[in-house]
Design a protein around this motif. Structure first.
Motif, PDB file in Angstrom:
ATOM      1  N   GLU A  81     -33.842  80.824 -44.523  1.00 43.16           N
ATOM      2  CA  GLU A  81     -33.505  82.214 -44.179  1.00 43.16           C
ATOM      3  C   GLU A  81     -34.768  83.015 -43.879  1.00 43.16           C
ATOM      4  O   GLU A  81     -35.758  82.947 -44.603  1.00 43.16           O
ATOM      5  N   LYS A  82     -34.705  83.799 -42.828  1.00 43.86           N
ATOM      6  CA  LYS A  82     -35.883  84.495 -42.303  1.00 43.86           C
ATOM      7  C   LYS A  82     -35.861  85.987 -42.633  1.00 43.86           C
ATOM      8  O   LYS A  82     -34.806  86.624 -42.637  1.00 43.86           O
ATOM      9  N   VAL A  83     -37.044  86.516 -42.864  1.00 43.70           N
ATOM     10  CA  VAL A  83     -37.213  87.954 -43.063  1.00 43.70           C
ATOM     11  C   VAL A  83     -37.210  88.643 -41.705  1.00 43.70           C
ATOM     12  O   VAL A  83     -37.756  88.111 -40.727  1.00 43.70           O
ATOM     13  N   THR A  84     -36.591  89.816 -41.635  1.00 43.97           N
ATOM     14  CA  THR A  84     -36.534  90.541 -40.363  1.00 43.97           C
ATOM     15  C   THR A  84     -37.736  91.469 -40.198  1.00 43.97           C
ATOM     16  O   THR A  84     -38.536  91.317 -39.270  1.00 43.97           O
ATOM     17  N   HIS A  85     -37.891  92.429 -41.128  1.00 42.64           N
ATOM     18  CA  HIS A  85     -39.015  93.371 -41.059  1.00 42.64           C
ATOM     19  C   HIS A  85     -39.693  93.390 -42.421  1.00 42.64           C
ATOM     20  O   HIS A  85     -39.188  94.015 -43.364  1.00 42.64           O
TER      21      HIS A  85
END
Length: 263
Positions: free
Chosen positions: A191-195
């Motif tokens: 899962e990736k961080v957006t900001h």
């Protein structure tokens, strides 16, 4: 009382009041009562992993809340953390251990959050996941000690707790860590961080130099990338348990500088 004695007493009282003023001001500058520290735990753990840090923070006058993350997804852990942040009325220092570094990087964008503290943690950039950050590293030896259940949740073996996760704790403490570990959903690693919140807030990083779960060299790299103030601890991945004073010290430093950014 004679006029001379009256004047002398008045002079003494005035001098005492002037001398006390700087001390009173200094005490006021250390009043952290309006600041809340929100502690978020990592994978294979729960909120009790902060049990040795919490009393040290509270002794400084800080309000402290430990989040109980479900460890079921980045969105779920971020939501749990945001609910706690929402309940606070003053500035927040948001702290994350291990996997929770990803969580605070996303949840820390709340306006109440004034500083971030990473403890033996991942600090991803925009569009990054843990898998992205470790893809070029050799396989970690503890990965062989992961057990996955039918729902995709991971737990560490007792051997991994003893040898890799918490080697600087006593055997009795290691057994408690093993018994209370929180299963972590395997999909979280992608899962990736957006900001990332560290882009707009001062950050602090406690690097555990004997960490066998997250490579200390990677911790150094991440800490420098985000421009964090660094504290190095000669401890394992669970330095928050084995070295609570040092970890608490970094958190207290972050709290003290919220209202005094020039210090």
């Amino acid at each position: 009382m004679s006029t001379f004695l009256s004047r002398l007493l008045a002079s003494v009282l005035m001098i005492g009041a002037v001398a006390a003023a700087p001390a009173a001001y200094a005490a006021g500058t250390n009043d952290l009562g309006d600041t809340t520290v929100v502690l978020t735990h990592g994978a294979f753990a729960d909120g009790s992993s902060w049990s040795r840090v919490i009393p040290i923070l509270e002794a400084k006058g800080l309000h402290v809340v430990a989040v109980q993350n479900p460890l079921s997804s980045l969105n779920d852990d971020v939501a749990a953390t945001k609910r706690v942040i929402e309940q606070q009325t003053g500035p927040v220092v948001l702290v994350g251990h291990s996997w929770a570094g990803v969580v605070i990087s996303e949840a820390g964008n709340d306006d109440k959050v004034k500083a971030l503290v990473y403890v033996s943690a991942f600090a991803p950039d925009a569009g990054q996941s843990i898998a992205d950050m470790i893809k070029d590293l050799p396989p970690a030896p503890w990965a062989k000690e992961l057990h996955k259940d039918s729902a995709g949740y991971l737990t560490l073996s007792d051997k991994a707790i003893h040898q890799y996760f918490a080697p600087d704790l006593s055997p009795a403490e290691q057994r408690v860590v093993a018994a209370t570990q929180g299963p972590w959903y395997s999909g979280c690693i992608d899962e990736k961080v957006t900001h990332p919140a560290w882009r707009g807030r001062p950050s602090y990083f406690v690097i555990s130099t004997q960490d066998q779960m997250i490579d200390p060299a990677l911790q150094e790299q991440m800490a420098k990338h985000i421009g964090a103030t660094i504290t190095r601890v000669h401890g394992s991945h669970v330095s928050l348990v084995s070295h609570p004073q040092a970890v608490a010290g970094a958190i207290i430093e972050a709290a003290e500088r919220i209202g005094h950014p020039a210090q």
